[in-house]
Design a protein around this motif. Structure first.
Motif, mmCIF file in Angstrom:
data_model
loop_
_atom_site.group_PDB
_atom_site.id
_atom_site.type_symbol
_atom_site.label_atom_id
_atom_site.label_comp_id
_atom_site.label_asym_id
_atom_site.label_seq_id
_atom_site.Cartn_x
_atom_site.Cartn_y
_atom_site.Cartn_z
ATOM 1 N N ASN A 9 0.797 -1.227 0.000
ATOM 2 C CA ASN A 9 0.000 0.000 0.000
ATOM 3 C C ASN A 9 0.825 1.270 0.000
ATOM 4 O O ASN A 9 0.281 2.364 -0.105
ATOM 5 N N THR A 10 2.155 1.136 0.147
ATOM 6 C CA THR A 10 3.030 2.296 0.107
ATOM 7 C C THR A 10 3.380 2.595 -1.347
ATOM 8 O O THR A 10 4.022 1.805 -2.019
ATOM 9 N N SER A 11 2.920 3.711 -1.815
ATOM 10 C CA SER A 11 3.138 4.056 -3.221
ATOM 11 C C SER A 11 3.271 5.558 -3.356
ATOM 12 O O SER A 11 2.586 6.324 -2.678
ATOM 13 N N THR A 12 4.152 5.986 -4.214
ATOM 14 C CA THR A 12 4.292 7.420 -4.476
ATOM 15 C C THR A 12 3.341 7.862 -5.585
ATOM 16 O O THR A 12 3.318 9.032 -5.940
ATOM 17 N N SER A 13 2.574 6.939 -6.128
ATOM 18 C CA SER A 13 1.716 7.282 -7.271
ATOM 19 C C SER A 13 0.252 6.957 -6.986
ATOM 20 O O SER A 13 -0.481 6.556 -7.879
ATOM 21 N N PHE A 14 -0.173 7.097 -5.720
ATOM 22 C CA PHE A 14 -1.570 6.847 -5.392
ATOM 23 C C PHE A 14 -2.450 7.847 -6.130
ATOM 24 O O PHE A 14 -2.265 9.064 -6.034
#
Length: 301
Positions: free
Chosen positions: A85-90
């Motif tokens: 769930n860790t994303s820089t492109s949410f």
């Protein structure tokens, strides 16, 4: 995928088996057939060299070794979930994420409901799942089973991060034909009236306002005790009963029910409503976005 000979999918099966303590219920929860779930349990037993679950009477109970494994498996799954769930492109416009929240009916009605209406436009594929707080809510956050716990500050777990959602003022509510609302409500009139109080959960925990009144030595006649905030209008309409209620919720309910609102006629502490999450979710861009959206909808009009 295997790691040191273990099919990592079996960790999910193990977690659900320990939670349900039932092959059939675990199979249903994971959308598998019962034979497939039984096979997964067999493979887990072979790998760990332990029965893990044993039948005692009509119940399946974990072995001592399985009890030892449970927190390690749950911690591993939490970190995997955080990594995914860790994303820089949410992107909320395209995300299909499910956010799981623990929140009272007050927060659901006053904050989450307006948010859900906005999400239909700005994030149509995002889903919200809510459950009411319970005595084990903090544990569910610590286990990573839910994304957010929204609760007054005095109920948070000091071992997990928490952020302020809003500060909440309490007001007095009653039927709009109650004669007490025809003039300025005084402390004497408030304290002499019949009241609706609030107790929640299996341990019948008093709500913030009722707890503060007790701590301030303000003794009222509590003729009705409710288990949720949103039922209060039905308990005060066509009576002279009063209740203390969060201002945000009171304003919303006043648009739907014949209730009147008055300020509490003495100094009363503000309630700090907090958002708590598991420390492994600190870099979760989606969860950071959700917290900001909740703040938007927590603002008083």
């Amino acid at each position: 995928m295997r790691f040191k000979g273990l099919d990592l999918n079996l960790l999910v099966a193990f977690d659900v088996l320990m939670e349900t303590r039932s092959v059939s219920r675990a199979a249903e929860q994971l959308h598998l057939s019962q034979p497939a779930m039984s096979a997964a349990l067999g493979r887990l037993r072979d790998y760990f060299g332990d029965n893990l679950l044993v039948l005692q009477g009509k119940r399946m109970l974990p072995t001592a070794y399985a009890e030892t494994l449970m927190p390690m498996v749950q911690d591993t799954l939490r970190h995997i979930d955080a990594m995914i769930n860790t994303s820089t492109s949410f992107d909320p416009a395209t995300s299909q994420r499910i956010f799981r929240l623990i929140a009272s009916d007050y927060i659901t009605a006053a904050v989450i409901a307006p948010l859900s209406r906005r999400l239909a436009k700005i994030a149509p594929n995002i889903q919200l799942e809510t459950v009411l707080p319970s005595d084990g809510s903090s544990d569910l956050i610590a286990q990573g089973a839910f994304d957010l716990l929204i609760t007054p500050e005095n109920f948070i777990n000091p071992g997990q991060p928490a952020e302020l959602l809003c500060e909440e003022r309490h007001v007095v509510v009653g039927w709009n034909r109650n004669p007490l609302f025809s003039e300025t409500l005084t402390e004497d009139a408030l304290m002499a009236a019949s009241h609706v109080g609030m107790q929640m959960g299996n341990q019948r925990t008093s709500a913030f306002a009722d707890k503060m009144m007790d701590q301030m030595g303000k003794v009222r006649r509590l003729d009705v005790m409710a288990a949720s905030f949103t039922v209060v209008p039905w308990l005060i309409i066509e009576t002279n009963r009063l209740a203390l209620m969060h201002e945000r919720l009171a304003r919303q309910l006043a648009t739907m029910f014949p209730i009147a609102i008055a300020p509490i006629p003495f100094d009363f502490p503000m309630m700090r409503e907090m958002m708590q999450y598991n420390r492994t979710r600190g870099n979760d861009e989606g969860l950071r976005w959700l917290r900001e959206q909740l703040r938007i909808d927590s603002k008083l009009p």
